[in-house]
Design a protein around this motif. Structure first.
Motif, PDB file in Angstrom:
ATOM      1  N   GLY A 172      -9.816   3.078   9.003  1.00 30.84           N
ATOM      2  CA  GLY A 172     -10.580   2.803   7.784  1.00 30.84           C
ATOM      3  C   GLY A 172     -11.561   1.660   7.927  1.00 30.84           C
ATOM      4  N   PRO A 227       0.543   2.453   0.323  1.00 26.90           N
ATOM      5  CA  PRO A 227      -0.871   2.461   0.643  1.00 26.90           C
ATOM      6  C   PRO A 227      -1.711   1.537  -0.230  1.00 26.90           C
ATOM      7  CG  PRO A 227      -0.035   4.695   0.640  1.00 26.90           C
ATOM      8  CD  PRO A 227       1.059   3.819   0.108  1.00 26.90           C
ATOM      9  N   ALA A 228      -1.338   1.340  -1.469  1.00 26.48           N
ATOM     10  CA  ALA A 228      -2.136   0.511  -2.359  1.00 26.48           C
ATOM     11  C   ALA A 228      -1.386  -0.757  -2.701  1.00 26.48           C
ATOM     12  CB  ALA A 228      -2.474   1.273  -3.641  1.00 26.48           C
ATOM     13  N   PRO A 234      -6.499  13.279   3.842  1.00 29.13           N
ATOM     14  CA  PRO A 234      -5.987  11.991   3.372  1.00 29.13           C
ATOM     15  C   PRO A 234      -7.137  11.010   3.180  1.00 29.13           C
ATOM     16  CG  PRO A 234      -5.551  12.274   5.710  1.00 29.13           C
ATOM     17  CD  PRO A 234      -6.047  13.592   5.222  1.00 29.13           C
ATOM     18  N   PRO A 235      -6.990  10.034   2.300  1.00 29.39           N
ATOM     19  CA  PRO A 235      -8.097   9.097   2.051  1.00 29.39           C
ATOM     20  C   PRO A 235      -8.417   8.251   3.277  1.00 29.39           C
ATOM     21  CG  PRO A 235      -6.088   8.350   0.970  1.00 29.39           C
ATOM     22  CD  PRO A 235      -5.812   9.737   1.472  1.00 29.39           C
ATOM     23  N   LYS A 259     -12.311   9.036  -0.396  1.00 29.45           N
ATOM     24  CA  LYS A 259     -11.784  10.307   0.089  1.00 29.45           C
ATOM     25  C   LYS A 259     -12.929  11.182   0.562  1.00 29.45           C
ATOM     26  CE  LYS A 259      -7.728  10.431  -2.971  1.00 29.45           C
ATOM     27  NZ  LYS A 259      -7.020  11.206  -4.022  1.00 29.45           N
ATOM     28  N   ASP A 278      -4.106   3.479   8.509  1.00 34.19           N
ATOM     29  CA  ASP A 278      -4.231   4.682   7.669  1.00 34.19           C
ATOM     30  C   ASP A 278      -4.908   4.385   6.342  1.00 34.19           C
ATOM     31  OD1 ASP A 278      -2.994   6.166   9.654  1.00 34.19           O
ATOM     32  OD2 ASP A 278      -0.995   5.886   8.796  1.00 34.19           O
ATOM     33  N   GLY A 279      -5.939   3.556   6.380  1.00 31.21           N
ATOM     34  CA  GLY A 279      -6.728   3.294   5.189  1.00 31.21           C
ATOM     35  C   GLY A 279      -6.158   2.267   4.238  1.00 31.21           C
ATOM     36  N   ALA A 280      -5.037   1.664   4.576  1.00 40.17           N
ATOM     37  CA  ALA A 280      -4.405   0.659   3.717  1.00 40.17           C
ATOM     38  C   ALA A 280      -4.273  -0.663   4.459  1.00 40.17           C
ATOM     39  CB  ALA A 280      -3.028   1.137   3.262  1.00 40.17           C
ATOM     40  N   ALA A 331      -7.452   3.669   1.097  1.00 38.78           N
ATOM     41  CA  ALA A 331      -6.442   4.035   0.104  1.00 38.78           C
ATOM     42  C   ALA A 331      -6.082   2.870  -0.809  1.00 38.78           C
ATOM     43  CB  ALA A 331      -5.182   4.552   0.805  1.00 38.78           C
ATOM     44  N   GLY A 332      -6.794   2.744  -1.920  1.00 38.96           N
ATOM     45  CA  GLY A 332      -6.441   1.773  -2.946  1.00 38.96           C
ATOM     46  C   GLY A 332      -6.441   0.336  -2.476  1.00 38.96           C
ATOM     47  N   THR A 362     -10.798   3.163  -3.158  1.00 39.36           N
ATOM     48  CA  THR A 362     -10.380   4.360  -2.418  1.00 39.36           C
ATOM     49  C   THR A 362     -11.609   5.171  -2.032  1.00 39.36           C
ATOM     50  OG1 THR A 362      -8.218   4.513  -3.493  1.00 39.36           O
ATOM     51  CG2 THR A 362      -9.123   6.552  -2.596  1.00 39.36           C
TER      52      THR A 362
END
Length: 248
Positions: free
Chosen positions: A45, A243-244, A20-21, A15, A218-220, A24-25, A13
């Motif tokens: 991301g 997300p993770a 928001p990250p 941040k 979105d980072g995932a 994300a995981g 992760t």
């Protein structure tokens, strides 16, 4: 001989501030010899993931391991040494030094790594010949076409025989003909065993170059898809609903 992955992220992760990250995981792995594309829109991301793998940034939590090195635990000097020894990077806008010749640009990583002048020159000349640009060795980058400059950038990235080649939008600044030339070059490098992580927003480039497409949203990781040559993605490896989660 080891079966350890070339790239291994576990619960990673990142941040920034209170938003928001950016990542994300994320848990994923890339095997040695694979060509994997990281696909996603702006803000997904992709750049954060690339920077963590390159040791240019640190995760807020989780681990980043590349070629057996815990990149997330390296200090500034260790990160620089890691990039010199293990990572080759290709950028969208080449990042060549216009006041140096093609040959001198390619020699830079070897000089930073302390390679002997004779060995470095032999390696650089060999790479320029392999990539079909040896006739431009004494030319300056601004006199070359975009495709030729990207070949120079590839030669520079390969100078220290990196375990991992990171390609960040390598065709984004090229016309369609030069882009196809670079795509074929990446295919040839991978066929020779080079592990490649290709970061792009170009679905077609990803589908026709990589063995796998990992899509970030979105980072995932939203999808991990196996591709087959010039065909579209043929099998969804993982679809995340949170997300993770673990991929591969």
């Amino acid at each position: 001989m080891t079966n350890a992955p070339m790239i291994d992220l576990r619960g990673t992760t990142k941040k920034y501030d209170d938003g928001p990250p950016a990542l994300a995981g994320v848990t994923l792995s890339v095997a040695a010899g694979e060509c994997v594309a990281i696909l996603g829109h702006s803000g997904s991301g992709k750049s954060t993931l690339l920077n963590l793998i390159a040791g240019l940034d640190k995760p807020s939590s989780g681990t980043v391991t590349v070629d057996g090195t815990r990149v997330d635990q390296l200090g500034e000097a260790g990160s620089a040494k890691y990039r010199r020894a293990s990572i080759g990077m290709i950028f969208q806008f080449f990042n060549l030094l216009d006041d140096l010749t093609v040959l001198d640009n390619v020699l830079i990583p070897a000089q930073l790594a302390g390679m002997s002048k004779g060995e470095a020159r032999r390696r650089a000349v060999e790479l320029l010949g392999t990539l079909g640009i040896d006739r431009h060795a004494k030319a300056y980058p601004q006199r070359l076409s975009g495709g030729e400059r990207q070949r120079v950038a590839v030669a520079r990235a390969l100078m220290n025989s990196p375990a991992l080649l990171l390609a960040d939008e390598p065709t984004g600044a090229l016309d369609s003909s030069s882009a196809e030339d670079v795509r074929r070059l990446l295919l040839d490098l991978n066929a020779d065993g080079q592990t490649i992580l290709l970061v792009t927003h170009d679905v077609q480039l990803a589908a026709t170059t990589a063995h796998r497409i990992i899509e970030l949203v979105d980072g995932a990781v939203a999808r991990d898809v196996v591709t087959s040559g010039r065909d579209a993605a043929v099998a969804v490896r993982t679809t995340l609903t949170r997300p993770a989660g673990e991929v591969r």
